[in-house]
Design an enzyme around this catalytic site. Structure first.
Site, PDB file in Angstrom:
ATOM      1  CB  THR A  95      -0.929   0.022   1.224  1.00 17.95           C
ATOM      2  OG1 THR A  95      -1.728  -1.160   1.208  1.00 17.95           O
ATOM      3  CG2 THR A  95      -1.840   1.236   1.193  1.00 17.95           C
ATOM      4  CE  LYS A 170      -5.015  -1.148   1.016  1.00 20.30           C
ATOM      5  NZ  LYS A 170      -5.861  -2.122   1.676  1.00 20.30           N
ATOM      6  CE  LYS A 238       1.703   1.806   5.087  1.00 22.38           C
ATOM      7  NZ  LYS A 238       1.212   1.031   3.944  1.00 22.38           N
TER       8      LYS A 238
END
Ligand SMILES: NC(=O)c1ccc[n+]([C@@H]2O[C@H](COP(=O)([O-])OP(=O)(O)OC[C@H]3O[C@@H](n4cnc5c(N)ncnc54)[C@H](OP(=O)(O)O)[C@@H]3O)[C@@H](O)[C@H]2O)c1
Length: 286
Positions: A95, A170, A238
């Site tokens: 990701t 995403k 994150k």
């Protein structure tokens, strides 16, 4: 086809195991060799460095923590990008933010490497069961060529668009995931403060259309106040950071995502980074 895999964490170790179970010839590398032990016992071959791995495979898959980790194994010392044969394929399942994926795609294209960004939906269980959903950015023909590998690791491929669009999708999903987790935690705090029995509260919320369906899978963790990691909180923090970065690049304001990111920062600074991201619940529900 010889496949290479870098990243033997919660997700990568299980995805690589499914490639082996599907009888692909697999070689692996990761900076902590110990994490590859079970894959080596299953028949994977070891490569000393990402570059050495790149030299011997046709398709290389990465499943790493963040953009910094991906940069290190591709363009850092002993990175694999210079080592891959022209025409090889690199699938990045990590990701990362879409502009980083676009940058990697152009680095790859400059070396005649075919690139896909293919982050996944689904956590430890779906990775183990081979039922992940891949959100893919890249050229249609390359997506088609990679379908057998996706099938070995997942149940569905969503080809969102060209390079970076898998990562973009995403970002959108994980923004909703983080915000929904925090908003559920606040709903629980309110209900408890108003004297509703916690069992009754959680039962009714999870059974209702106003609660995101993924929260049913977090019920046991919340009830037991035991937040063993499926998706570590530090990675949700994150991801919300990367959401903010992407929003800045896209010129859009995301007030709720911004506040939620700070709450995850607080949770991480409480020492909960290695716990599941649902541990953010503890901030308001001690
Ligand atoms: N867990 C989930 O539920 C989930 C779901 C969807 C997506 N994701 C995403 O998938 C990715 C992997 O997640 P995960 O849960 O598998 O994480 P993880 O268990 O922490 O594994 C991360 C991997 O990245 C490696 N790594 C970190 N920094 C590195 C560096 N500088 N150089 C080389 N390797 C480095 C680690 O190596 P070491 O072992 O040597 O530290 C480890 O193999 C992340 O981007 C995450 O956001 C996770």
């Amino acid at each position: 086809m010889k496949i290479g895999f870098i990243g033997m964490g919660i997700m990568g170790s299980r995805m690589a195991a499914n490639l082996l179970k599907n009888e692909y010839e697999l070689s692996v590398n990761i900076r902590t060799k110990d994490k590859a032990r079970s894959l080596l016992e299953m028949g994977a071959r070891w490569a000393e460095t990402p570059a050495k791995l790149g030299q011997k495979v046709d398709v290389l898959i990465t499943m790493l923590a963040d953009p910094e980790a991906v940069y290190e194994v591709t363009l850092g010392k002993d990175g694999f990008l210079e080592a891959l044969k022209p025409g090889s394929i690199w699938i990045d399942c990590s990701t990362v933010n879409p502009s980083f994926s676009e940058k990697m795609a152009s680095e790859a294209a400059g070396r005649n490497i075919r690139f896909l960004d293919a982050p996944v939906m689904g956590s430890r269980g779906p990775a183990e069961g081979g039922v992940l959903v891949f959100l893919v950015g890249g050229v249609e023909a390359v997506v088609e060529a990679c379908q057998p590998y996706f099938t070995a690791m997942g149940r569905k491929v969503i080809h969102v668009g060209n390079w970076g669009k898998g990562s973009a999708m995403k970002m959108v999903f994980n923004m909703l995931l983080g915000v929904a987790m925090q908003s559920f935690s606040e709903a629980m705090a309110l209900g408890r403060s108003l004297g509703i029995e916690p069992d009754k509260l959680i039962e009714n919320l999870i059974d209702s259309p106003v609660t995101a369906p993924f929260l049913a899978g977090k019920k046991e963790k919340i009830e037991k106040h035991q937040f063993s990691a499926d998706f570590p909180l530090k990675w949700m923090f994150k991801d919300l950071h990367l959401v903010g970065l992407s929003a800045f690049e896209g010129g859009v304001a995301l007030p709720l995502a911004g506040v939620t990111k700070e709450l995850f920062a607080l949770a991480r600074s409480n020492g909960w980074g290695a716990e599941d991201f649902s541990a953010v619940y503890k901030l308001l529900n001690r």
